[in-house]
Design a protein around this motif. Sequence first.
Motif, PDB file in Angstrom:
ATOM      1  N   PRO A 142       5.415  12.520 -47.117  1.00 33.17           N
ATOM      2  CA  PRO A 142       6.050  11.773 -46.020  1.00 33.17           C
ATOM      3  C   PRO A 142       7.126  10.820 -46.532  1.00 33.17           C
ATOM      4  N   ALA A 143       8.140  10.582 -45.703  1.00 31.58           N
ATOM      5  CA  ALA A 143       9.261   9.728 -46.094  1.00 31.58           C
ATOM      6  C   ALA A 143       8.787   8.348 -46.518  1.00 31.58           C
ATOM      7  N   GLU A 144       7.740   7.834 -45.861  1.00 30.52           N
ATOM      8  CA  GLU A 144       7.220   6.512 -46.208  1.00 30.52           C
ATOM      9  C   GLU A 144       6.765   6.453 -47.665  1.00 30.52           C
ATOM     10  N   TYR A 145       6.110   7.529 -48.121  1.00 32.57           N
ATOM     11  CA  TYR A 145       5.606   7.557 -49.487  1.00 32.57           C
ATOM     12  C   TYR A 145       6.750   7.705 -50.487  1.00 32.57           C
ATOM     13  N   LYS A 146       7.741   8.514 -50.134  1.00 32.90           N
ATOM     14  CA  LYS A 146       8.915   8.637 -51.001  1.00 32.90           C
ATOM     15  C   LYS A 146       9.627   7.294 -51.137  1.00 32.90           C
ATOM     16  N   GLU A 147       9.719   6.581 -50.036  1.00 38.39           N
ATOM     17  CA  GLU A 147      10.372   5.266 -50.069  1.00 38.39           C
ATOM     18  C   GLU A 147       9.581   4.304 -50.950  1.00 38.39           C
ATOM     19  N   GLU A 240      -9.472 -11.819 -68.832  1.00 40.82           N
ATOM     20  CA  GLU A 240      -8.595 -12.006 -67.675  1.00 40.82           C
ATOM     21  C   GLU A 240      -7.218 -11.410 -67.925  1.00 40.82           C
ATOM     22  N   THR A 241      -6.666 -11.649 -69.114  1.00 35.59           N
ATOM     23  CA  THR A 241      -5.346 -11.103 -69.453  1.00 35.59           C
ATOM     24  C   THR A 241      -5.389  -9.582 -69.522  1.00 35.59           C
ATOM     25  N   LEU A 242      -6.420  -9.029 -70.142  1.00 37.48           N
ATOM     26  CA  LEU A 242      -6.528  -7.582 -70.273  1.00 37.48           C
ATOM     27  C   LEU A 242      -6.704  -6.916 -68.915  1.00 37.48           C
ATOM     28  N   GLU A 243      -7.456  -7.543 -68.046  1.00 32.83           N
ATOM     29  CA  GLU A 243      -7.621  -6.994 -66.697  1.00 32.83           C
ATOM     30  C   GLU A 243      -6.305  -6.999 -65.939  1.00 32.83           C
ATOM     31  N   ALA A 244      -5.537  -8.070 -66.111  1.00 36.38           N
ATOM     32  CA  ALA A 244      -4.233  -8.159 -65.443  1.00 36.38           C
ATOM     33  C   ALA A 244      -3.273  -7.093 -65.970  1.00 36.38           C
ATOM     34  N   GLU A 245      -3.285  -6.870 -67.284  1.00 42.53           N
ATOM     35  CA  GLU A 245      -2.418  -5.836 -67.868  1.00 42.53           C
ATOM     36  C   GLU A 245      -2.813  -4.453 -67.358  1.00 42.53           C
ATOM     37  N   ALA A 246      -4.114  -4.183 -67.275  1.00 39.62           N
ATOM     38  CA  ALA A 246      -4.574  -2.893 -66.759  1.00 39.62           C
ATOM     39  C   ALA A 246      -4.152  -2.718 -65.304  1.00 39.62           C
ATOM     40  N   HIS A 247      -4.254  -3.771 -64.519  1.00 39.15           N
ATOM     41  CA  HIS A 247      -3.862  -3.700 -63.112  1.00 39.15           C
ATOM     42  C   HIS A 247      -2.373  -3.398 -62.982  1.00 39.15           C
ATOM     43  N   ARG A 248      -1.562  -3.936 -63.878  1.00 37.47           N
ATOM     44  CA  ARG A 248      -0.114  -3.673 -63.840  1.00 37.47           C
ATOM     45  C   ARG A 248       0.207  -2.211 -64.097  1.00 37.47           C
ATOM     46  N   LEU A 249      -0.686  -1.502 -64.777  1.00 37.52           N
ATOM     47  CA  LEU A 249      -0.429  -0.102 -65.118  1.00 37.52           C
ATOM     48  C   LEU A 249      -0.692   0.848 -63.956  1.00 37.52           C
ATOM     49  N   GLU A 250      -1.399   0.399 -62.938  1.00 36.21           N
ATOM     50  CA  GLU A 250      -1.824   1.305 -61.861  1.00 36.21           C
ATOM     51  C   GLU A 250      -0.665   1.987 -61.143  1.00 36.21           C
ATOM     52  N   PRO A 251       0.357   1.267 -60.670  1.00 37.89           N
ATOM     53  CA  PRO A 251       1.462   1.983 -60.015  1.00 37.89           C
ATOM     54  C   PRO A 251       2.233   2.883 -60.973  1.00 37.89           C
ATOM     55  N   ASP A 280      -2.275   5.766 -51.910  1.00 44.86           N
ATOM     56  CA  ASP A 280      -2.828   4.831 -50.938  1.00 44.86           C
ATOM     57  C   ASP A 280      -3.589   3.692 -51.620  1.00 44.86           C
ATOM     58  N   GLN A 281      -4.184   3.992 -52.769  1.00 45.80           N
ATOM     59  CA  GLN A 281      -5.011   2.993 -53.428  1.00 45.80           C
ATOM     60  C   GLN A 281      -4.229   2.099 -54.396  1.00 45.80           C
ATOM     61  N   TYR A 282      -3.217   2.695 -55.091  1.00 46.62           N
ATOM     62  CA  TYR A 282      -2.620   1.965 -56.210  1.00 46.62           C
ATOM     63  C   TYR A 282      -1.120   1.725 -56.140  1.00 46.62           C
ATOM     64  N   LEU A 283      -0.418   2.363 -55.183  1.00 48.33           N
ATOM     65  CA  LEU A 283       1.031   2.153 -55.114  1.00 48.33           C
ATOM     66  C   LEU A 283       1.353   1.395 -53.835  1.00 48.33           C
ATOM     67  N   PRO A 284       1.725   0.139 -53.943  1.00 45.17           N
ATOM     68  CA  PRO A 284       1.936  -0.688 -52.737  1.00 45.17           C
ATOM     69  C   PRO A 284       3.131  -0.206 -51.915  1.00 45.17           C
TER      70      PRO A 284
END
Length: 284
Positions: A142-147, A240-251, A280-284
């Motif tokens: 869908p166009a929304e996801y491409k955007e 805390e730092t490692l969790e934040a870095e892992a979260h940044r990798l999701e998208p 839906d879960q990891y790409l805002p």
Amino acid sequence: MNDNFQTINLDEYVQTGEGGTALTYNHKDGKTLAKLFTLRVAAETAVREFHINEVVYDSGLPTPKPIRLITDGTRYGAEYELISPKRSFTRIISQEPDQLEPLSVSFAQLAKQLHQTPADTQRLPDMKELVASKIDDYQDMPAEYKERLHRFLDSVPSQPTCLHGDLHIGNIITDGRRNLWIDVGDFAYGVPEWDLCMMYYASHFLDEARADNIFHLNNATLKAHWDIFARAYYATDSAETLEAEAHRLEPFFVAKLTFILSKLSGGKRSFEGYLKNLFDQYLP
């Protein structure tokens, strides 16, 4: 540049490995290794990978010397210098579990060195552009996801440093004296997150059978490997730092999977199912 494939006689080789898209064979003379892609992989993929290997080898990074493009008459690939004796880091860990920590730390150091190495941007692709080039392969996206995907890519800076493209601990081999990068066909340049995201994905999202098939390791060992690697790579023990870095990798890994899955399928593929759920879960 020579894109002519030379026909080999497989009777002169012994099969030594099997991956998701290719099989490897050692020549009986003990000097070369042949990599032949499966029938569903086009000859153009073999050409591209071979020439990327030439760029990496020419740069001075440790990797087996690329020799020639080859075919067995139906499949396409290339022949490389055979490193012997050799073992991958993952094979060593599977056979000697006490090597998990020192090899994971060593791999983190090798990855940091790689990510600090200037890339030949005239001969290597920008990983961000590679990902963008595959978006339209998903005709039902869908166009929304491409955007959303384009918006994320626009937020990622280009960085002229080396990326392996398929960074994981199985893609380092050693002969006891040297550590060499292998499977460098997706070598590119960009921010390190494009490499680190797939390491994180492989350590946390693969099912047990696939983890064993690719890495010869179980999920628990892969997660332990990531924990050791991340502490060494990011130079911190802060949870805390490692969790934040892992979260940044999701998208990043969601975006990277659009490239990988399209490439593996040879082009057009459906967006529904697993990939849509990851969006839906990891790409805002």
